[in-house]
Design a protein around this motif. Structure first.
Motif, PDB file in Angstrom:
ATOM      1  N   TYR A 157      -2.659  14.474   7.718  1.00 20.93           N
ATOM      2  CA  TYR A 157      -3.987  15.049   7.492  1.00 20.93           C
ATOM      3  C   TYR A 157      -4.209  15.331   6.012  1.00 20.93           C
ATOM      4  N   ILE A 158      -3.160  15.793   5.351  1.00 21.51           N
ATOM      5  CA  ILE A 158      -3.317  16.202   3.959  1.00 21.51           C
ATOM      6  C   ILE A 158      -3.731  15.033   3.068  1.00 21.51           C
ATOM      7  N   CYS A 159      -3.434  13.811   3.483  1.00 17.91           N
ATOM      8  CA  CYS A 159      -3.825  12.663   2.669  1.00 17.91           C
ATOM      9  C   CYS A 159      -5.332  12.435   2.678  1.00 17.91           C
ATOM     10  N   GLU A 168       0.505  20.344   9.466  1.00 15.92           N
ATOM     11  CA  GLU A 168      -0.029  19.446   8.444  1.00 15.92           C
ATOM     12  C   GLU A 168       0.093  19.966   7.011  1.00 15.92           C
ATOM     13  N   SER A 169       0.487  21.206   6.835  1.00 12.48           N
ATOM     14  CA  SER A 169       0.675  21.720   5.478  1.00 12.48           C
ATOM     15  C   SER A 169       1.679  20.843   4.739  1.00 12.48           C
ATOM     16  N   CYS A 170       1.385  20.516   3.493  1.00  9.98           N
ATOM     17  CA  CYS A 170       2.317  19.648   2.775  1.00  9.98           C
ATOM     18  C   CYS A 170       3.539  20.416   2.300  1.00  9.98           C
ATOM     19  N   GLY A 171       3.393  21.747   2.173  1.00 11.42           N
ATOM     20  CA  GLY A 171       4.539  22.561   1.813  1.00 11.42           C
ATOM     21  C   GLY A 171       4.739  22.768   0.333  1.00 11.42           C
ATOM     22  N   GLN A 172       3.767  22.376  -0.471  1.00  7.49           N
ATOM     23  CA  GLN A 172       3.934  22.564  -1.916  1.00  7.49           C
ATOM     24  C   GLN A 172       3.826  24.016  -2.314  1.00  7.49           C
ATOM     25  N   CYS A 173       2.803  24.706  -1.830  1.00  6.56           N
ATOM     26  CA  CYS A 173       2.643  26.075  -2.321  1.00  6.56           C
ATOM     27  C   CYS A 173       2.995  27.096  -1.242  1.00  6.56           C
ATOM     28  N   SER A 174       3.592  28.180  -1.673  1.00  3.56           N
ATOM     29  CA  SER A 174       4.204  29.097  -0.718  1.00  3.56           C
ATOM     30  C   SER A 174       3.232  29.754   0.266  1.00  3.56           C
ATOM     31  N   PRO A 175       2.023  30.172  -0.143  1.00  2.80           N
ATOM     32  CA  PRO A 175       1.183  30.851   0.863  1.00  2.80           C
ATOM     33  C   PRO A 175       0.866  29.949   2.060  1.00  2.80           C
ATOM     34  N   CYS A 176       0.551  28.699   1.796  1.00  4.28           N
ATOM     35  CA  CYS A 176       0.204  27.780   2.881  1.00  4.28           C
ATOM     36  C   CYS A 176       1.440  27.351   3.650  1.00  4.28           C
ATOM     37  N   ARG A 177       2.494  26.991   2.926  1.00  2.00           N
ATOM     38  CA  ARG A 177       3.715  26.523   3.592  1.00  2.00           C
ATOM     39  C   ARG A 177       4.245  27.553   4.577  1.00  2.00           C
ATOM     40  N   ASN A 181      -5.656  31.328  -2.587  1.00  5.34           N
ATOM     41  CA  ASN A 181      -4.461  31.423  -3.433  1.00  5.34           C
ATOM     42  C   ASN A 181      -3.613  30.164  -3.416  1.00  5.34           C
ATOM     43  N   THR A 182      -4.157  29.075  -2.919  1.00 11.67           N
ATOM     44  CA  THR A 182      -3.352  27.872  -2.766  1.00 11.67           C
ATOM     45  C   THR A 182      -3.812  26.758  -3.716  1.00 11.67           C
ATOM     46  N   ILE A 183      -3.042  25.672  -3.749  1.00 14.14           N
ATOM     47  CA  ILE A 183      -3.363  24.553  -4.634  1.00 14.14           C
ATOM     48  C   ILE A 183      -4.587  23.808  -4.126  1.00 14.14           C
ATOM     49  N   CYS A 184      -4.607  23.515  -2.843  1.00 13.56           N
ATOM     50  CA  CYS A 184      -5.710  22.716  -2.300  1.00 13.56           C
ATOM     51  C   CYS A 184      -6.399  23.501  -1.193  1.00 13.56           C
ATOM     52  N   PRO A 185      -7.556  23.028  -0.738  1.00 19.11           N
ATOM     53  CA  PRO A 185      -8.299  23.811   0.263  1.00 19.11           C
ATOM     54  C   PRO A 185      -7.698  23.826   1.663  1.00 19.11           C
ATOM     55  N   LEU A 186      -6.562  23.157   1.892  1.00 19.78           N
ATOM     56  CA  LEU A 186      -6.002  23.232   3.238  1.00 19.78           C
ATOM     57  C   LEU A 186      -5.615  24.672   3.580  1.00 19.78           C
ATOM     58  N   GLY A 187      -5.207  25.417   2.582  1.00  9.27           N
ATOM     59  CA  GLY A 187      -4.882  26.818   2.817  1.00  9.27           C
ATOM     60  C   GLY A 187      -6.091  27.573   3.342  1.00  9.27           C
ATOM     61  N   ASP A 188      -7.229  27.355   2.700  1.00  5.26           N
ATOM     62  CA  ASP A 188      -8.470  27.999   3.158  1.00  5.26           C
ATOM     63  C   ASP A 188      -8.827  27.522   4.560  1.00  5.26           C
TER      64      ASP A 188
END
Ligand SMILES: Cc1cc2nc3c(=O)[nH]c(=O)nc-3n(C[C@H](O)[C@H](O)[C@H](O)COP(=O)(O)O)c2cc1C
Ligand code: SF4
Ligand code: SF4
Ligand code: FES
Lengths: 453, 323
Positions: free
Chosen positions: A169-171, A353-362, A398-405
């Motif tokens: 999904y992240i792609c 589907e989180s890519c795991g790059q940034c800690s809040p989302c991962r 607080n994340t790199i991309c909007p998947l966190g939101d």
């Protein structure tokens, strides 16, 4: 009467083949653009049309195109985002399956506008059967001189490639898409730089959704000014809506923006009302990421106006009482739906589907899923609901991309509007668990099941 | 030059400086904590989100605040920018959140972890975290993996800061070290346990902020605060190696060799594997003298000599701006 622009010829038999498509006026926009307009004119028309990105964010397409850097001696690229993986959204699939040439025509006209000589369609891995459809259509376009060197005898050349993803999904996030297209792990990039400055292979790149690119075709054919008259206010044109859930007629509908939500759900022309004439409970209006709204708020805004199918009206009231048009994935839920259960499905998706790059989302997506599961399982406490609220709050923004939101909003809105359902699960765990959980899994009508015990 | 104000302190910095580096120039009291940024590694930073700050005015020209908190390590300053770090309640709240996320799946078994005492996650949670956990779910665990003979990877402790990945990418040749899988299942991998075998691989140990990558020649020989760090150097045959190291002694024995870390806990210069793993005799080295350790560090607690007089505690070069 419904206004069909993209899907005007959808019912013509064989419209997916080149000959039929061409006989219905196909590829006229390419002729018009290449022969009578220079690239800048095409960009201007798209600007005038007021077209906004159909991939979710609704960013004005003409403006996005005009941001494209044009340094000397560096190629620029157009990439079509066909990664469509947002739960509840399936309009791009429909478009590509039945009108592959419309997308290709849009790609040629748009690439010309952007000065791109190589363009890509990045398509979701699970859509492998569409790869074949698109590749067949592309080879037809090459054979008839719409692609390749010196198109229509002009000095414009274009090569078009289809590139399947591998099912993440992240792609679909534009910078992750570019990484993946380059053959790397599909991690979103840290912006800036934006793709318009440094995108694919570090070159200026525009990424647009399938439907956005398809809409360029009618815009060039009818002129931007004409297109801008369709729709309502800053929501110009038509929008494809993927309607699913408890409705009589699920499917992909082309709507003129500005019709009422009530009309869309209840009129026979569209969804045809709620399945088994039950009561409407809630709607997720724009794909799984956007806030869920209860029936009263989706039908009328907080200040009592009828809510319309448009970017502005759906967003009216902000997140407190509004939502977003998003990608147009319209999921309808009737009175028997468990909001908590539905939320669990969404939360599980985002965790997966989180890519795991940034800690809040991962970490946060997994944590939220576990807590919702715990509540659903009858082991939750009232504090867990507050904790859930606090976690989503700490992910959002607080994340790199909007998947966190995207992972946070469904949780926030479910608690905001349906807190009592979470509390029910906490206070009366066993009844909730047996009925909702078991019967849902077995596709049994929960309301009927309730009355029989 | 750009003029920025961070927590009320103004400083002039060259254009293109990040907010983080501008804050570091002011000094440690103002600098945001970092877990993934590494000054010696290109494109590092942006992942952990501990360095988030609030930009209350974007620039002189456009003084609007930025809508979201930004990662200070990846955001460049603009002339007239105003930044709030420790003075922002939003930042404190978000940072506590990040610490909680980083610890969510962390084993918190510091008593048996080799990194304890020099672990950035310990420091971070001490300074910015809550002292109580809000989770009782089972934590994610992995088996320990040997990366060659000298390095051990224990993913259970990893915070996925990508520093080792960037190190492998940028300073070792023939990259075989990366991330596989997604989300909270993601793990550092050397393509199915293939040993990374090259001259500079040992540096991944130094860059790892936690106890995920450790030196097998040192593991469990001693707690780090019982060792005596001594600066030393040698003329290394390897051109790319600086030969400047810290020897960690216990009695007369050199227990381990590491690169020298700066004030921010980041190595000054990378060293080769020969210096790190094979030169463990005092006679291999020219001794420069005891290494200065920040008196706040636990490593200085049991020290054989009081290295740092409190008054010598020096801020980075500050250019005082008088109004
Ligand atoms: C996690 C995530 C997934 C996305 N998935 C898609 C997608 O499947 N299709 C799409 O068109 N846009 C997707 N987007 C939006 C794209 O990043 C980008 O905004 C869009 O392709 C721009 O095209 P548009 O301006 O034509 O809408 C996604 C964004 C995020 C953050
Ligand atoms: S928000 Fe999630 S998906 Fe996006 S970069 Fe961060 S971890 Fe990856
Ligand atoms: S192993 Fe260490 S350096 Fe590598 S990503 Fe994990 S925490 Fe960072
Ligand atoms: S140090 Fe800036 S995000 Fe990690």
């Amino acid at each position: 009467m419904a206004r069909k622009i993209l899907l005007e010829h959808i019912d013509v038999p064989g419209i997916n083949t080149y000959d039929v498509y061409r006989s219905k006026g196909g590829y006229a926009s390419v002729e018009k653009a290449l022969k009578t307009m220079n690239p800048q004119d095409v960009v201007e028309e798209v600007k005038k049309s007021g077209l906004r990105g159909r991939g979710g964010a609704g960013f004005p397409t003409g403006m996005k195109w005009s941001f494209l850097a044009k340094p000397e001696g560096v190629p620029s690229y157009l990439v079509c985002n066909a990664d469509e993986s947002e739960p509840g959204t399936f309009k791009d699939r429909y478009l590509m399956e039945y009108l592959p040439h419309l997308l290709i025509e849009g790609m040629i006209t748009s690439s010309y506008a952007l000065g791109a000589n190589t363009s890509y369609i990045y398509i979701r891995g699970e859509y492998f059967y569409l790869v074949r459809i698109l590749e067949k259509a592309i080879s037809e376009a090459y054979a008839n001189g719409w692609l390749g060197k010196n198109i229509l005898g002009t000095n414009y050349s274009l090569d078009l490639y289809v590139h399947p993803g591998a099912g993440a999904y992240i792609c679909g996030e534009e910078t992750a898409l570019l990484e993946s297209l380059e053959g790397k792990r599909g991690n979103p990039r840290i912006k800036p730089p934006f793709p318009a400055i440094a995108g694919l292979y570090g070159c200026p790149t525009v990424v647009n959704n399938v439907e956005t690119i398809a809409a360029v075709v009618p815009i060039i054919n009818m002129t931007g000014d004409e297109y801008a008259k369709i729709g309502i206010g800053r929501s110009a044109g038509t929008k494809l809506i993927s309607a699913s859930g408890h409705i009589k007629k699920p499917g992909v509908y082309e709507i003129e923006m500005g019709i009422t939500v009530e009309d869309f759900i209840y009129s026979d022309e569209y969804c045809g009302g709620i399945l088994n004439d039950k009561k409407l409970k809630a709607v997720v209006a724009g794909g799984s990421s956007v806030p869920i709204l209860p029936a009263d708020l989706i039908l009328t805004t907080a200040n009592g106006e009828k809510r319309l199918m448009s970017y502005e009206s759906l967003a009216d009231g902000g997140f407190a009482t509004g939502t977003m048009l998003g990608s147009g994935g319209f999921i309808v839920m009737d009175e028997s739906t468990s909001i908590v259960q539905n939320l669990h499905t969404f939360a599980r998706f985002y965790h997966h589907e989180s890519c795991g790059q940034c800690s809040p989302c991962r970490e946060g997506t997994g944590w939220m899923e576990k807590i919702i599961h715990k509540i659903l399982d009858g082991h939750g406490t009232l504090e867990d609901i507050d904790l859930l609220w606090d976690i989503q709050r700490k992910i959002e923004g607080n994340t790199i991309c909007p998947l966190g939101d995207a992972a946070a909003w469904p949780v926030a809105s479910a608690i905001r509007h349906f807190r009592h359902e979470f509390e029910e699960f906490v206070k009366n765990p066993s009844a909730q668990r047996e009925v909702k959980y078991y019967f849902h899994c077995n596709n049994i009508d929960t309301a009927a099941a309730y009355s029989s015990i | 030059m750009a003029k920025v104000t961070i927590d009320g302190i103004q400083i002039d910095v060259p254009d293109g400086t990040t907010i983080l580096n501008a804050a570091r120039m002011i000094g440690p009291d103002v600098a945001p904590p970092t877990m993934c940024y590494y000054s010696k590694l290109k494109t590092s930073g942006g992942y952990c989100r501990t360095c988030l700050v609030e930009v209350t005015a974007g620039s002189e020209k456009d003084p609007r605040p930025m809508p979201k908190l930004v990662a200070s390590c990846r955001t460049t300053v603009m002339d007239g920018m105003v930044v709030a770090n420790n003075t922002s309640a939003k930042v404190k709240d978000a940072r506590a959140g990040v610490v909680e996320f980083l610890l969510l799946n962390h084993p918190l078994d510091c008593p048996v972890c080799d990194q304890a005492g020099e672990c950035h996650l310990q420091d971070l949670s001490y300074d910015h975290g809550n002292y109580k956990t809000r989770t009782d779910f089972e934590r994610r665990t992995f088996e320990k993996i040997d990366i060659g003979e000298k390095i051990q990877l224990h993913m259970t402790r990893c915070i996925l800061c990508y520093r080792c990945v960037k190190t492998a990418e940028q300073i070792t040749d023939g990259r075989v070290h990366g991330v596989i899988n997604r989300g909270d299942h993601a793990e550092i991998s050397t393509y199915i346990e293939q040993a990374i075998d090259n001259d500079f691989s040992g540096n991944v140990i130094d860059v790892c902020p936690v106890g995920a990558l450790t030196d097998k020649t040192f593991r469990f020989k001693s707690r780090v605060w019982f060792t005596k760090p001594v600066d030393a150097h040698r003329n290394c045959e390897n051109e790319k190696c600086s030969g400047k190291v810290v020897l960690w002694y216990q009695g007369e024995e050199v227990l381990r060799v590491t690169g020298r870390k700066d004030q921010w806990g980041e190595v000054e210069e990378f060293i080769c594997n020969t210096c790190r793993f094979d030169k463990k005799q005092t006679s291999d080295w020219t001794i420069e003298g005891p290494r200065k350790i920040n008196r706040h560090s636990v490593i200085s607690a049991n020290h054989y000599m009081n290295m740092v007089k409190p008054k010598e505690f020096k801020l980075n070069e500050i250019k005082q701006i008088t109004e």
